[in-house]
Design a protein around this motif. Structure first.
Motif, PDB file in Angstrom:
ATOM      1  N   ASP A 115      -4.181  -0.964 -10.363  1.00 50.82           N
ATOM      2  CA  ASP A 115      -3.903  -0.005  -9.299  1.00 50.82           C
ATOM      3  C   ASP A 115      -5.150   0.819  -9.026  1.00 50.82           C
ATOM      4  OD1 ASP A 115      -1.377  -0.649  -8.624  1.00 50.82           O
ATOM      5  OD2 ASP A 115      -0.419   0.773  -9.971  1.00 50.82           O
ATOM      6  N   CYS A 116      -5.438   1.042  -7.773  1.00 46.30           N
ATOM      7  CA  CYS A 116      -6.604   1.855  -7.461  1.00 46.30           C
ATOM      8  C   CYS A 116      -6.301   2.710  -6.234  1.00 46.30           C
ATOM      9  CB  CYS A 116      -7.835   0.975  -7.227  1.00 46.30           C
ATOM     10  SG  CYS A 116      -7.674  -0.234  -5.925  1.00 46.30           S
ATOM     11  N   GLY A 117      -7.056   3.775  -6.099  1.00 46.29           N
ATOM     12  CA  GLY A 117      -6.868   4.666  -4.967  1.00 46.29           C
ATOM     13  C   GLY A 117      -8.048   4.553  -4.017  1.00 46.29           C
TER      14      GLY A 117
ATOM     15  N   GLU B 231      -2.857   4.082  -2.284  1.00 47.87           N
ATOM     16  CA  GLU B 231      -2.931   3.369  -3.557  1.00 47.87           C
ATOM     17  C   GLU B 231      -2.501   1.935  -3.331  1.00 47.87           C
ATOM     18  OE1 GLU B 231      -1.631   7.001  -6.576  1.00 47.87           O
ATOM     19  OE2 GLU B 231      -0.335   5.264  -6.295  1.00 47.87           O
TER      20      GLU B 231
ATOM     21  N   GLU C  53      -2.984  -2.356  -5.199  1.00 48.23           N
ATOM     22  CA  GLU C  53      -3.515  -3.197  -6.259  1.00 48.23           C
ATOM     23  C   GLU C  53      -4.874  -3.713  -5.826  1.00 48.23           C
ATOM     24  OE1 GLU C  53      -1.428  -6.939  -7.119  1.00 48.23           O
ATOM     25  OE2 GLU C  53      -0.365  -5.798  -8.658  1.00 48.23           O
ATOM     26  N   CYS C  54      -5.860  -3.613  -6.707  1.00 50.87           N
ATOM     27  CA  CYS C  54      -7.173  -4.182  -6.400  1.00 50.87           C
ATOM     28  C   CYS C  54      -7.005  -5.686  -6.231  1.00 50.87           C
ATOM     29  CB  CYS C  54      -8.143  -3.884  -7.543  1.00 50.87           C
ATOM     30  SG  CYS C  54      -9.704  -4.789  -7.417  1.00 50.87           S
TER      31      CYS C  54
ATOM     32  N   VAL D  82       0.862  -1.173   0.000  1.00 51.46           N
ATOM     33  CA  VAL D  82       0.000   0.000   0.000  1.00 51.46           C
ATOM     34  C   VAL D  82       0.899   1.224   0.000  1.00 51.46           C
ATOM     35  CG1 VAL D  82      -1.814   1.225   1.211  1.00 51.46           C
ATOM     36  CG2 VAL D  82      -1.757  -1.261   1.273  1.00 51.46           C
ATOM     37  N   ARG D  83       0.643   2.119  -0.928  1.00 58.92           N
ATOM     38  CA  ARG D  83       1.468   3.324  -1.029  1.00 58.92           C
ATOM     39  C   ARG D  83       0.646   4.543  -0.627  1.00 58.92           C
ATOM     40  NH1 ARG D  83       1.759   0.202  -5.235  1.00 58.92           N
ATOM     41  NH2 ARG D  83       0.198   1.400  -6.363  1.00 58.92           N
TER      42      ARG D  83
ATOM     43  N   PRO E 215       0.945   8.230  -1.609  1.00 57.93           N
ATOM     44  CA  PRO E 215       1.669   9.211  -2.417  1.00 57.93           C
ATOM     45  C   PRO E 215       1.784  10.571  -1.737  1.00 57.93           C
ATOM     46  CG  PRO E 215      -0.311   8.408  -3.563  1.00 57.93           C
ATOM     47  CD  PRO E 215      -0.307   7.797  -2.208  1.00 57.93           C
TER      48      PRO E 215
ATOM     49  N   GLU F  46      -4.804   9.317   1.588  1.00 58.21           N
ATOM     50  CA  GLU F  46      -5.191   8.712   0.319  1.00 58.21           C
ATOM     51  C   GLU F  46      -4.137   7.683  -0.044  1.00 58.21           C
ATOM     52  OE1 GLU F  46      -6.689  11.184  -2.619  1.00 58.21           O
ATOM     53  OE2 GLU F  46      -7.999  12.185  -1.179  1.00 58.21           O
TER      54      GLU F  46
ATOM     55  N   CYS G 240     -10.971  -1.854  -6.241  1.00 59.77           N
ATOM     56  CA  CYS G 240     -11.122  -0.636  -7.037  1.00 59.77           C
ATOM     57  C   CYS G 240     -12.563  -0.158  -6.961  1.00 59.77           C
ATOM     58  CB  CYS G 240     -10.691  -0.877  -8.475  1.00 59.77           C
ATOM     59  SG  CYS G 240     -11.645  -2.124  -9.336  1.00 59.77           S
TER      60      CYS G 240
END
Ligand SMILES: [Zn+2]
Ligand SMILES: [Zn+2]
Length: 173
Positions: A71-73, A62, A64-65, A32-33, A35, A60, A132
């Protein structure tokens, strides 16, 4: 974020800060990132030798679903409470163990570093399986087609309530 002990009083103070968080959650092998920094609002005060914290974080993220692997936020939000007590004498190992078993957290030195707590609370707020969208259709288990964007001829649509089984990726380790 560090708060000097000298600023902590019996009268509650409120502060807002932004914390940069790096998280790779090993056990779910989902990275989990964040940003941008996580925003934290916290109120704190002293009562006797203990320091009480109450706050809320929002960031917030980001990832991987877990169904379609795109990639999803998503938003990570959580309120938290914790109490810090003075570190027991470092020489007294038994006392440390007991306190650890009781789930107490300690402070030492001239200021309190909130960063580890923000990281811990952020980790607790993460979804177990990032998606996602609630309606993400995932990948076809037979041909790997991305079912959000395309249809494939492999499987009959079937009962939509069974979709969860079709998308399930079992961990057999
Ligand atoms: Zn998805
Ligand atoms: Zn298919």
């Amino acid at each position: 974020m560090k708060i000097p002990l000298s600023r902590i009083d019996t009268i509650p103070r409120e502060t807002r800060f932004a914390e940069t968080v790096d998280i790779v959650r090993e056990e779910a092998s989902v990275a989990v990132r964040f940003p941008s920094p996580v925003q934290v609002d916290v109120t704190y005060y002293r009562s006797g030798r203990e320091i009480f914290f109450h706050g809320r974080l929002k960031g917030e993220a980001e990832a991987e679903c877990s169904r379609c692997l795109e990639d999803c936020g998503f938003v990570v939000e959580k309120s938290f409470d914790f109490v810090l007590t003075p570190d027991p004498l470092p020489t007294n190992k038994n006392m440390e163990l007991t306190a650890d078993e009781m789930g107490l957290s300690f402070y030492t030195g001239e200021d309190i570093d909130l960063s580890p707590f923000v990281r811990e609370q952020t980790l607790l707020a993460l979804p177990l399986r990032p998606l996602c969208s609630e309606n993400c259709r995932g990948l076809c288990p037979d041909c790997g087609a991305e079912l959000n964007r395309t249809t494939c001829g492999c499987t009959s649509p079937g009962d939509p309530r069974m979709a969860v089984f079709r998308n399930l990726r079992l961990d057999r380790s």
